[in-house]
Enzyme design. Structure first.
Site, PDB file in Angstrom:
ATOM      1  N   TYR A  81      -9.081   1.070  22.167  1.00  0.00           N
ATOM      2  CA  TYR A  81     -10.616   0.692  21.362  1.00  0.00           C
ATOM      3  C   TYR A  81     -10.560   2.528  20.736  1.00  0.00           C
ATOM      4  CZ  TYR A  81     -12.315  -3.444  19.797  1.00  0.00           C
ATOM      5  OH  TYR A  81     -12.150  -3.901  19.669  1.00  0.00           O
TER       6      TYR A  81
ATOM      7  N   GLU B 235     -13.039   2.587  17.715  1.00  0.00           N
ATOM      8  CA  GLU B 235     -14.624   2.676  16.457  1.00  0.00           C
ATOM      9  C   GLU B 235     -14.757   4.094  16.967  1.00  0.00           C
ATOM     10  OE1 GLU B 235     -17.124   0.422  18.079  1.00  0.00           O
ATOM     11  OE2 GLU B 235     -16.609  -1.817  17.499  1.00  0.00           O
TER      12      GLU B 235
ATOM     13  N   ASP C  86      -6.893  -0.826  -7.675  1.00  0.00           N
ATOM     14  CA  ASP C  86      -6.096  -1.319  -6.674  1.00  0.00           C
ATOM     15  C   ASP C  86      -4.640  -1.401  -6.741  1.00  0.00           C
ATOM     16  OD1 ASP C  86      -5.033  -3.270  -4.872  1.00  0.00           O
ATOM     17  OD2 ASP C  86      -6.106  -4.420  -5.514  1.00  0.00           O
TER      18      ASP C  86
ATOM     19  N   THR D 279      -2.162  -1.366  -0.777  1.00  0.00           N
ATOM     20  CA  THR D 279      -1.958  -1.922   0.603  1.00  0.00           C
ATOM     21  C   THR D 279      -1.039  -1.271   1.032  1.00  0.00           C
ATOM     22  OG1 THR D 279      -0.635  -3.963  -0.737  1.00  0.00           O
ATOM     23  CG2 THR D 279      -2.371  -4.372   0.319  1.00  0.00           C
TER      24      THR D 279
ATOM     25  N   LYS E 170       3.889  -3.504   0.782  1.00  0.00           N
ATOM     26  CA  LYS E 170       4.036  -4.145  -0.783  1.00  0.00           C
ATOM     27  C   LYS E 170       5.677  -2.717  -0.717  1.00  0.00           C
ATOM     28  CE  LYS E 170       0.347  -6.600  -1.373  1.00  0.00           C
ATOM     29  NZ  LYS E 170      -0.486  -7.509  -2.538  1.00  0.00           N
TER      30      LYS E 170
ATOM     31  N   ARG F  81       1.968  -4.279   7.470  1.00  0.00           N
ATOM     32  CA  ARG F  81       0.901  -4.294   7.054  1.00  0.00           C
ATOM     33  C   ARG F  81      -0.667  -4.141   7.086  1.00  0.00           C
ATOM     34  NH1 ARG F  81       1.238  -9.719   4.976  1.00  0.00           N
ATOM     35  NH2 ARG F  81       3.818  -9.124   4.648  1.00  0.00           N
TER      36      ARG F  81
HETATM   37  C1  LIG Z   1      -1.871  -8.299  -1.983  1.00  0.00           C
HETATM   38  C2  LIG Z   1      -2.950  -7.358  -2.450  1.00  0.00           C
HETATM   39  C3  LIG Z   1      -3.750  -7.739  -2.668  1.00  0.00           C
HETATM   40  C4  LIG Z   1      -4.166  -7.759  -0.737  1.00  0.00           C
HETATM   41  O1  LIG Z   1      -3.360  -7.912   0.677  1.00  0.00           O
HETATM   42  P1  LIG Z   1      -3.750  -8.495   1.865  1.00  0.00           P
HETATM   43  O2  LIG Z   1      -2.644  -7.481   2.439  1.00  0.00           O
HETATM   44  O3  LIG Z   1      -3.158  -9.424   1.480  1.00  0.00           O
HETATM   45  O4  LIG Z   1      -5.244  -8.826   1.798  1.00  0.00           O
HETATM   46  C5  LIG Z   1      -5.088  -7.110  -2.424  1.00  0.00           C
HETATM   47  N1  LIG Z   1      -4.473  -6.906  -3.630  1.00  0.00           N
HETATM   48  C6  LIG Z   1      -3.952  -6.662  -4.730  1.00  0.00           C
HETATM   49  C7  LIG Z   1      -3.644  -6.246  -6.196  1.00  0.00           C
HETATM   50  C8  LIG Z   1      -3.033  -7.148  -4.362  1.00  0.00           C
HETATM   51  O5  LIG Z   1      -1.187  -7.450  -4.909  1.00  0.00           O
END
Ligand SMILES: *Cc1c(COP(=O)(O)O)cnc(C)c1O
Length: 423
Positions: free
Chosen positions: A49, A51, A195, A221, A224, A230
């Site tokens: 932990y 925080e 994003d 994220t 990807k 993840r």
């Molecule tokens: C995949 C994605 C997310 C969310 O990610 P999670 O890990 O599934 O919560 C947010 N914004 C965009 C543009 C994404 O492609």
């Protein structure tokens, strides 16, 4: 050993691994991570932990966790060239929740790309926190070109005066002009947040414009195209350029507002094993080979797009600039759901997806979305993409012919065996 002590879970993991090895994974938001990323993720760091932030923890015993998290922060800053990075967000959606809440109040207006036009749920969809906590104003793509019309987006911004404009995509196959978005945001004194969950690997690989110079906040994220565990990170400028306008009672700068929104506002303890794996992935993404990887993802997407078009598939926008392709199946007399199922049966994994101005519903839309990050990780190149297009065509065309389908399944297996990954 898990195999002896919990054979049910062990068996399921084994079968999933076999599925990943023996199928063509074309979901554009997925990737296969390195063994080093897996090793960091499966480490004893999960026990701790911590925080707080490095050097300022609410728990004892964080000497080594601080080293891990600081490395992740430093590498993120170096990799993306950003001023500030918080590496604790548990995934993309919680990262966007924290980032939006860092600068917006409940009920504040922000602009985001409509779900059906390639935006994410967290960009203002009615079923999501972003559509319920805030007041979303959607923008879409042009009906004629299926691409962004920046004049139109500017018109909406001038009319609605949102406090924040969110740029970013989950199903838009073209390059985003972050500079154009930032000019619109500047004109109305709105924050600009990008994003880049889908395209982060392309950005750091130099094959997509970087949003960093043009944004107050950038979320991504890490799992990807970036090919890490993840999870997610939030990057930002240090200064809150609208402090006097929107946050005059706050003592915090933008970096501090982001950190506060992540913890203690929305999260508790960070996932240290995942943060270690993020650091490993950031280091991998700084190597020269990663640039080749990012370039090949895009070349492969173009080759796959050409192959699909040669078989008569209509692609939304007529092609792709990035790692993903959106196929409009209406001229093929098959729905997105039927195509997804037909492809699944032969070991080709895609997801059904809405196309812009889709007359059908989300659970059985008109399109499928595919992408090349996984196949590129496995070492496939343009020739294989051309062949994958042919396999997709055969699987969809002969979807009610069991023996033809069996032949496609066999050919998929043969191709996969030439590109082993976790051996
Ligand atoms: C995949 C994605 C997310 C969310 O990610 P999670 O890990 O599934 O919560 C947010 N914004 C965009 C543009 C994404 O492609």
């Amino acid at each position: 050993m898990l195999a002896d002590d919990d054979s049910e879970i062990y068996e399921a993991i084994l079968l999933e691994r076999k599925r990943q090895e023996e199928g063509l994974e074309l979901i554009p938001s997925e990737n296969y991570v390195s063994k080093n990323v897996l090793e960091a993720m499966g480490s004893i760091l999960t026990n701790k932990y911590s925080e707080g932030l490095p050097g300022k923890r609410y728990y004892g015993g964080n000497k080594y966790i601080d080293v891990v998290e600081q490395l992740a922060i430093d590498r993120a800053k170096q990799l993306f060239g950003c001023e500030h990075a918080n590496v604790q967000p548990l995934s993309g959606s919680p990262a966007n929740l924290a980032a939006l809440y860092a600068v917006l109040g409940i009920g504040d207006k922000f602009m985001g790309l409509e779900l059906a036009h390639g935006g994410h749920l967290t960009h203002g969809a009615a079923v999501n926190f972003s559509g319920q906590m805030f007041k979303p104003v959607p923008y879409g793509v042009s009906q004629e070109t299926e691409m962004f019309d920046y004049d139109e987006i500017r018109k909406i911004a001038l009319r609605e005066k949102p406090k924040l404009i969110l740029s970013g995509l989950t199903a838009y196959p073209r390059e985003i002009d972050f500079k154009a978005f930032s000019e619109i945001a500047d004109e109305i004194e709105a924050y600009h947040m990008a994003d880049i969950a889908h395209i982060a690997g392309l950005v750091v690989g130099g094959v997509h414009q970087s949003p960093i110079p043009y944004c107050d906040i950038v979320t991504t994220t890490t799992h990807k195209t970036l090919r890490g565990p993840r999870g997610a990170i939030i990057m930002s400028k240090t200064e809150d350029r609208y402090h006097d306008k929107y946050h005059q009672n706050s003592q915090k700068n933008l970096a501090q507002m982001i950190d506060f929104a992540v913890f203690p506002c929305f999260q508790g303890g960070p996932h240290n094993h995942t943060n270690a794996a993020k650091a490993v992935a950031f280091n991998e993404a700084m190597q020269p080979e990663f640039k080749d990887y990012a370039e090949q993802i895009v070349k492969n997407a173009r080759a796959l797009a050409d192959s699909l078009m040669s078989h008569g598939f209509r692609l939304v926008t007529g092609g792709t600039d990035n790692h993903l392709i959106l196929v409009d199946l209406r001229n093929k007399d098959v729905s997105g759901k039927e195509a997804e199922t037909a492809l699944d049966e032969v070991g080709i994994t895609v997801n059904k997806n809405m196309v812009p101005f889709d007359p059908r519903k989300p659970w059985d839309p008109s399109g499928i979305r595919l992408g090349t990050p996984v196949l590129t990780t496995r070492g496939m190149k343009e020739d294989e993409m051309n062949y994958v297009g042919e396999l997709i065509n055969r699987a969809i065309k002969h979807r009610s012919d069991a023996s033809a389908k069996e032949k496609v399944r066999h050919d998929v297996l043969e191709l996969c065996r030439q590109f082993p990954f976790y051996d």
